[in-house]
Write an enzyme that holds these catalytic residues in place. Sequence first.
Site, PDB file in Angstrom:
ATOM      1  N   CYS A   1      14.452 -34.142   6.045  1.00 11.47           N
ATOM      2  CA  CYS A   1      14.638 -34.850   4.636  1.00 11.47           C
ATOM      3  C   CYS A   1      13.360 -35.056   4.012  1.00 11.47           C
ATOM      4  O   CYS A   1      12.162 -34.753   4.227  1.00 11.47           O
ATOM      5  CB  CYS A   1      14.862 -36.339   5.107  1.00 11.47           C
ATOM      6  SG  CYS A   1      13.668 -37.350   5.795  1.00 11.47           S
TER       7      CYS A   1
ATOM      8  N   ALA B   1      10.228 -36.793   5.284  1.00  9.07           N
ATOM      9  CA  ALA B   1       9.474 -35.652   5.999  1.00  9.07           C
ATOM     10  C   ALA B   1       8.609 -34.798   5.110  1.00  9.07           C
ATOM     11  O   ALA B   1       7.498 -34.361   5.560  1.00  9.07           O
ATOM     12  CB  ALA B   1      10.468 -35.002   6.850  1.00  9.07           C
TER      13      ALA B   1
ATOM     14  N   ARG C   1       3.390 -33.319  13.900  1.00  4.93           N
ATOM     15  CA  ARG C   1       2.885 -32.186  13.225  1.00  4.93           C
ATOM     16  C   ARG C   1       1.342 -31.965  13.528  1.00  4.93           C
ATOM     17  O   ARG C   1       0.501 -32.847  13.305  1.00  4.93           O
ATOM     18  CB  ARG C   1       3.207 -32.318  11.842  1.00  4.93           C
ATOM     19  CG  ARG C   1       3.160 -30.902  10.758  1.00  4.93           C
ATOM     20  CD  ARG C   1       3.642 -31.164   9.780  1.00  4.93           C
ATOM     21  NE  ARG C   1       3.289 -30.173   8.578  1.00  4.93           N
ATOM     22  CZ  ARG C   1       2.619 -30.308   7.594  1.00  4.93           C
ATOM     23  NH1 ARG C   1       1.980 -31.264   7.525  1.00  4.93           N
ATOM     24  NH2 ARG C   1       2.392 -29.206   7.031  1.00  4.93           N
TER      25      ARG C   1
END
Lengths: 454, 537
Positions: free
Chosen positions: B51, B54, B85
Amino acid sequence: MLDYTPKEITERKAIVINPAKTCQPVGAMYAALGVHNCLPHSHGSQGCCAFHRMFLTRHFKDPAMASSSSFTEGASVFGGGSNLKTAVKNIFDLYHPEMIAVHTTCLSETIGDDLNALIIDMDIPDGKYVVHCNTPSYKGSHVTGFTNMVSGFIKYLAKKGTEPNGKVCIMPGFVNPGDMREYKKLANALKVPITMLPDTSGVMDSPMTGKYEMYPKGGTLIDDIKELGGCIKTVALGVQTSEPSAEVLRKQCGVEYVSMPLPMGVEATDNFIMELQKISKEEVPYEIEEERGQLIDIMIDIHPYTYGKKVAIFGDPDTVLGIASFALELGMIPKYMVTGTPGAAFETAGKALLEKFGVEDCTVKAEGDLFLLHQWIKNEKVDLIIGGTHGKTIARAEDIPLVRMGFPIIDRYIHSYMPLTGYRGAMRMAELIASALMDYQDSHCEEKDVEVVM
Amino acid sequence: MSSVREKVLEQYSSRVYKNRKEHVIAIGEHEKDVVTANTRAIPGIITQRGCCFAGCKGVVLGPIKDAAIIVHGPIGCAYYSWGTRRHKAVADEKNGEKADCYLEYCFSTDMQESDIVFGGEKKLKKAIEEVVGLIHPKCIFICSTCPVGLIGDDIHAVAKWAQEEYEIKCIAFSCEGYKGVSQSAGHHIANNQLIRYIIGTGDHQPEKKYSVNVLGEYNIGGDGWEVEKILKRCGIEVVSVFTGSGSYRDIKNAHTASLNLVQCHRSINYVADMMKDKYGMDWIKVNFIGIESCKKSLRDIGEYFGDEELKARIEAVIADEEDAIRDEVEYYESKLKGKTAALYVGGSRSHHYQLLLKDFGISTVLAGYEFAHRDDYEGREVIPDIKPDADSKNIESIEVEADPKFYRVYMTDEQKAALEEKGVKINYYEGMFKGMDEGAIICDDLNHFETEEFMKILKPDIFFSGIKDKFVAQKSGMLSRQLHSYDYSGPYAGFRGAVNFGRDLVMGLYTPAWSYVKAPWKDTPCIEGTLGGDEAC
């Protein structure tokens, strides 16, 4: 590492730093994956679904399938009804599940989509099911979401007045497939027929065969859920996680329940076995007695390394209580017990455990976070930390060994196949704990003190 | 190959077919390779997309190490974007100014039901007060999540308040998950606020004659550090990186550099374009993934600055770096040549890695992006033809004006034309399609169904994708390497990175476990002898 965490503790009312919980829908997704031929569906914007699938995949190192309503801004303003309708049609067309289990996100909850009404209005193919539960992310935690999905299955499928089937309903709690296999093994050994809801064994620990199966062999059968009303009783494992769902089944179908802690460690497993034995009315088989005896043997063998050691435990409420209970049985001191999940029951149960073993000066906290836990540790050090992967930064910063137990463990392999419950699970906990403490001694003692035999 | 495409698509209902047929094409099948992209995902199709939050917090802002990012929302969004990440960073000191690193921390207002009902602004203010009291950051970002926009919390007013109250930089990002159709909207929102509030607010001038910013490089597994190391060896100063191990400290000085290098076009082209308009700075598209593309990128930089001494230094560095990896590359190439690959990554790597794969003799049979736009596929020349739709229209697009103090012209149009003659394109990206093999399948927003079907038909040796796909592919006996997280390996950028990549592929393809998938009793008789004259089994 974590250089900005001050030792001095100041009260925080608004900011959560390094949480010891996540949000509801991922728990619901996990529960739905524990039903055979079921596709979890996230009714919200697709980012949640992507995150939740990632969370589960990283923990299990296995696929975690789910679909999303993929809200756009328009749907967020005018309601997501048509998104859900389109989704259900596409899912049955393309992915052929027997059931779609819908959960919600903070988006669809805030706008107030009425899923009951939406599902009633839907064109559902014959022999297929669409069920739902509400999982607002701004209430409780992922554990709450798990409970809500289990309750959702019961609400939609379990019928009052079902023919008695002589089975026991086991609600496993928020545990790994390895634990669920252990429950089944124990019930089988005691000759107690069960339906376990949910059951992710065979789904989230499926074997490599060279052929990808979207719906693996495992999972509770939908027919078995429909017959839950015919069960003799429910054994709800993990008071905070399973009792609310057991209560739903009792109210709906009159199945009485017994609610107990997760069978972790000696006494909790003993109680679980005796509960099953009450139903089977047969003697506990030797193989179980042998396992128990092996566990006690191990506990006596390793006591010089575990006795009096201080441990910080964090994670989900029932899991933390289970680990703490076994730690106490090993003679350890659960100095800090923290869960991010709200609920006064956790603190009450934690304190009761400490009292039972006559252990003082320990702290039990619900709605805590890892920032606070770290601050406590800075003020009074522990010998060991037990929890999920996110404890590793504290462990490194303070040079304390970390034993990985609970959710999520995203930096190690194999753990989800192995139980922490039952006597076998306790043996594994004992091995992990003792090995961590002994490895620490090996790597930190003076060279002249390195022991060949320990 | 077009039959391959049809074979998969024809299984759809007419409604889905109509939508998907424009997102799935085969190169060279039609006169012009045109794809539909950046449109909403089909509900229930099992998209791999994330989304707007993110894209904004997770991708562009997350790596900025000295900003404390407060996620305003229920706990999940902050939790899932906490350390997952692999944008590496370390606290450091530069120009006598320290940049802290808060990446080990996850800050959330952990909204509860009462915050949804009565609004969360008060709690957000309190949260800022507490964060300031605890860690004293110089910069705070506020990122909103789905419910924030719905209940009407004014996070921008809170940011303004915090800025005055605490004399720190505080910027709000309205990156609710439902905005746009993917992560892409979040990139744009992050870009807008960076140019509005940070770039151009510092005044430290570069020390070297040739200086650059590296845009769209997030230092996954140390990629950005590898790139910076090479640039430094060439004598080029890196003023700031957007945003891998990047900092508020450096990004505020970005306008003082002489050239922008764009690695990930999708996520950062807005900043590149706006810096062009505001400061006159040119940008060139670079690609430090792959040996040949690395060489080309370095030479392009040399050509841009047009300094013979710099060019010579660049050649020396290239020769030296290549020398150091020659033997390893040869070995890995011998093990990998002739293999085929499918790539499905976010918005840039599906192109970049094709070039690295080529270095090892691996060809691409399918490629797709989760959320790229047509220009990333077809090249920037199609931008005037892209029509905004209802879902993207409400993502703010901002115009900037030439900065009276800092605007300068770096290069005349004649000089640019001369450079283009030499194959150095200024302010341009050619997209993924050019250079792809005839017949290769392109899949925009590839879903689970298409993944399974295409893999069955195309049978690539390796499927490069993300964590959600990885084990799906591997269960079916196909190696899958993640091109988002690099499977916790890396760096893959630069010359050294190419070797790491080759090593990881060889390890993946030749790992002995693959040969044990089938149990021996599945095709070996289990009983010796005969039964009633027939074979027993």
